[in-house]
Design a protein around this motif. Structure first.
Motif, PDB file in Angstrom:
ATOM      1  N   SER A  17       0.825  -1.198   0.000  1.00 25.21           N
ATOM      2  CA  SER A  17       0.000   0.000   0.000  1.00 25.21           C
ATOM      3  C   SER A  17       0.862   1.252   0.000  1.00 25.21           C
ATOM      4  CB  SER A  17      -0.932   0.002   1.211  1.00 25.21           C
ATOM      5  OG  SER A  17      -1.689   1.177   1.252  1.00 25.21           O
ATOM      6  N   ASP A  21       1.104   4.076  -2.899  1.00 27.82           N
ATOM      7  CA  ASP A  21       0.857   5.491  -2.623  1.00 27.82           C
ATOM      8  C   ASP A  21       2.035   6.347  -3.076  1.00 27.82           C
ATOM      9  OD1 ASP A  21      -1.619   4.958  -1.536  1.00 27.82           O
ATOM     10  OD2 ASP A  21      -0.864   4.842   0.520  1.00 27.82           O
ATOM     11  N   GLN A  24       1.759   6.670  -6.733  1.00 21.99           N
ATOM     12  CA  GLN A  24       0.641   7.533  -7.110  1.00 21.99           C
ATOM     13  C   GLN A  24       0.992   9.010  -6.913  1.00 21.99           C
ATOM     14  OE1 GLN A  24      -2.158   6.215  -8.488  1.00 21.99           O
ATOM     15  NE2 GLN A  24      -2.864   8.285  -8.941  1.00 21.99           N
ATOM     16  N   TYR A 310      -7.833   8.506 -12.846  1.00 20.30           N
ATOM     17  CA  TYR A 310      -8.162   8.117 -11.475  1.00 20.30           C
ATOM     18  C   TYR A 310      -9.648   8.328 -11.212  1.00 20.30           C
ATOM     19  CZ  TYR A 310      -8.250   8.057  -6.374  1.00 20.30           C
ATOM     20  OH  TYR A 310      -8.557   7.771  -5.060  1.00 20.30           O
ATOM     21  N   LYS A 313     -13.186   7.284  -5.078  1.00 20.81           N
ATOM     22  CA  LYS A 313     -14.207   6.534  -4.350  1.00 20.81           C
ATOM     23  C   LYS A 313     -15.328   7.463  -3.877  1.00 20.81           C
ATOM     24  CE  LYS A 313     -10.873   3.180  -2.487  1.00 20.81           C
ATOM     25  NZ  LYS A 313     -10.273   2.639  -1.235  1.00 20.81           N
ATOM     26  N   TYR A 448      -6.064  12.717  -2.754  1.00 23.60           N
ATOM     27  CA  TYR A 448      -5.965  11.293  -3.128  1.00 23.60           C
ATOM     28  C   TYR A 448      -5.913  10.408  -1.882  1.00 23.60           C
ATOM     29  CZ  TYR A 448      -3.403   6.961  -3.916  1.00 23.60           C
ATOM     30  OH  TYR A 448      -2.999   5.658  -3.871  1.00 23.60           O
ATOM     31  N   GLN A 452      -8.639   7.678  -0.618  1.00 21.58           N
ATOM     32  CA  GLN A 452      -8.306   6.265  -0.466  1.00 21.58           C
ATOM     33  C   GLN A 452      -8.627   5.726   0.934  1.00 21.58           C
ATOM     34  OE1 GLN A 452      -6.659   3.733  -2.617  1.00 21.58           O
ATOM     35  NE2 GLN A 452      -7.772   5.112  -3.976  1.00 21.58           N
ATOM     36  N   TYR A 453      -8.340   6.526   1.960  1.00 19.13           N
ATOM     37  CA  TYR A 453      -8.390   5.997   3.325  1.00 19.13           C
ATOM     38  C   TYR A 453      -9.438   6.644   4.210  1.00 19.13           C
ATOM     39  CZ  TYR A 453      -4.009   4.107   1.633  1.00 19.13           C
ATOM     40  OH  TYR A 453      -3.052   3.461   0.878  1.00 19.13           O
TER      41      TYR A 453
END
Length: 456
Positions: A17, A21, A24, A310, A313, A448, A452-453
């Motif tokens: 991960s 990252d 990215q 991209y 979410k 970003y 993601q989190y």
């Protein structure tokens, strides 16, 4: 053995991960530094449109231009959000001088935003210098009535963080006219909020509060060089008359807009991440640093994501707020409409501190979410982003409320910001292309990671 395998799986997943990252963020910075649109957008806003004071033709043109540019990005939604804004106009160029005997010493001044005008023939009276609102109150009606008050407290150069220096003395600009009027003053002259000595007077809003219109007095800013010269002259010419004239006026509110564009989230479309700056500017320069830079950086966040393919979410929404400079009507209206729709904002990022080299973030969050963001610090260190501090996030996102929301302000290097803030030299040539693009990349990188989190 089972526990060992589980630990190995967790460690491997975490390592993957982090590597993903890092890759990215590298891709984000590469895009921003090679294919960014923000500098070109700012060029147009600054040089083709110019100043964008709320209610002006420039502001209206900026709304249409930025909406059209967002529409070229292939977003899921682009729209305008109505907001009524004040319309204040400066009028003719201001005039000021100190009369010492038969000699006139001229000074560069500018009316403060939302100030009333002087009489058509101007104001001429004895001027009295003070360093603070407290000193003003101690002098009282007996020594203030019928005079012009000169607020001359400079920004404190000992603060490394220049926004703290600004905060330590801006009360004389925002409240000086109101408090001096209560003591019978005829007008106020305020030292510009600027650490540098130069000949540019810096405007900014003055606030009369609930003072009746008929009791309001004119307020103007004087350049830092002018303030130094005036103070020196007053030391040996205490009873000299000061003259100033300005013709500004406040007209009826007019219709304007927040400009909004968004990419709908693939997993949690109901959760909104907002990024923005304010589209309006003061009228002396073209508002390149304050806050054209923040607007085009925010727009570029969506450009970078689009170029990278991209798909977020969560819904990512850019908002270009109107009327931050003299009313915050755009930020208040955005929150009002958000509340009516019961929207769920989880994160808001504002850029309104100039287009200089990014240094980090000012974070308004609880300890858990603050620690989470600080935990990403190592990802930013290759890009010289090192400042992760608790603090104020921004004026326009300030009113925004949700059940749980984290707010962040981009923090560029602030040493030169107040050389340009609210002054005629806040122009496109003062913005460095690479610094502007690095800011856009830094904003995109944090969004970003939030996408993601999430937040806790």
């Amino acid at each position: 053995m089972k526990n060992l395998l589980l630990l190995l799986l967790i460690t491997t997943t975490a390592s993957f991960s982090q590597t993903n990252d890092e890759q990215q963020l590298k891709a984000i910075y590469q895009q921003a530094l090679t294919k960014s649109k923000c500098y070109g957008w700012l060029d147009h806003l600054s040089n083709k449109i110019g100043s964008r004071l709320s209610g002006s033709d420039g502001a209206a043109k900026a709304v249409q231009y930025t909406k059209a540019q967002l529409e070229t990005l292939g977003l899921d939604k682009v729209y305008l959000q109505e907001v009524m804004v004040p319309k204040w106009v400066r009028g003719e160029k201001e005039v000021a001088y100190l009369k010492v005997g038969n000699q006139k010493y001229k000074f560069p001044i500018c009316a403060l935003g939302l100030s009333v005008a002087t009489p058509k023939t101007g104001i001429q009276s004895q001027i009295i210098e003070v360093q603070s609102l407290d000193e003003l109150q101690k002098l009282g009606v007996a020594q203030i009535k019928g005079k012009i008050v000169f607020f001359n407290r400079p920004m404190d150069p000992e603060f490394i963080e220049t926004f703290k220096a600004y905060g330590s003395c801006v009360d004389q600009r925002s409240s000086g006219a109101r408090e001096a009027a209560k003591l019978g003053a005829l007008g106020v002259i305020v030292r510009s909020m600027n650490l540098r000595l130069d000949d540019f007077p810096h405007t900014g809003m003055t606030n009369y509060g609930d003072l009746p219109v008929e009791n309001r007095i004119p307020a103007a800013a004087i350049s830092t060089n002018g303030a130094e010269q005036l103070s020196a002259l007053l030391k040996t010419n205490r009873n000299s008359d000061f003259f100033f004239k300005q013709s500004c006026q406040t007209l009826a509110d007019v219709l304007s807009y927040n400009v909004v564009g968004e990419i709908t989230g693939s997993t949690h479309p109901e959760q909104i991440i907002v990024v923005g700056g304010h589209l309006d500017s003061w009228d002396l320069g073209d508002g390149s640093h304050d806050d054209g830079a923040g607007c085009v950086q925010s727009m570029d966040v969506l450009t970078i994501f689009k170029n990278l393919g991209y798909q977020p979410k969560n819904t990512i929404r850019v908002v270009l707020f109107m009327n931050e400079e003299n009313g915050v009507r755009g930020g208040l209206e955005y929150e009002k409409q958000s509340a009516l729709k019961a929207e769920n904002h989880i994160f808001a990022l504002e850029s309104d501190s100039g287009g200089f080299t990014p240094r980090g973030f000012s974070i308004a969050a609880d300890s858990t979410n603050f620690d989470k963001i600080v935990g990403w610090k190592k990802l930013f260190e290759p890009y010289l982003i090192h400042q992760f501090v608790k603090g104020y996030a921004g004026v326009d996102i300030g009113p925004l409320q949700s059940k749980k929301i984290v707010k962040v302000g981009l923090q560029p290097d602030s040493q030169r910001y107040f050389d340009y803030h609210h002054a005629a030299n806040d122009t496109f040539d003062a913005v460095n292309k690479r610094e502007l693009e690095l800011g856009a990349a830094t904003m995109t990188a944090l969004i970003y990671l939030i996408d993601q989190y999430g937040i806790e």
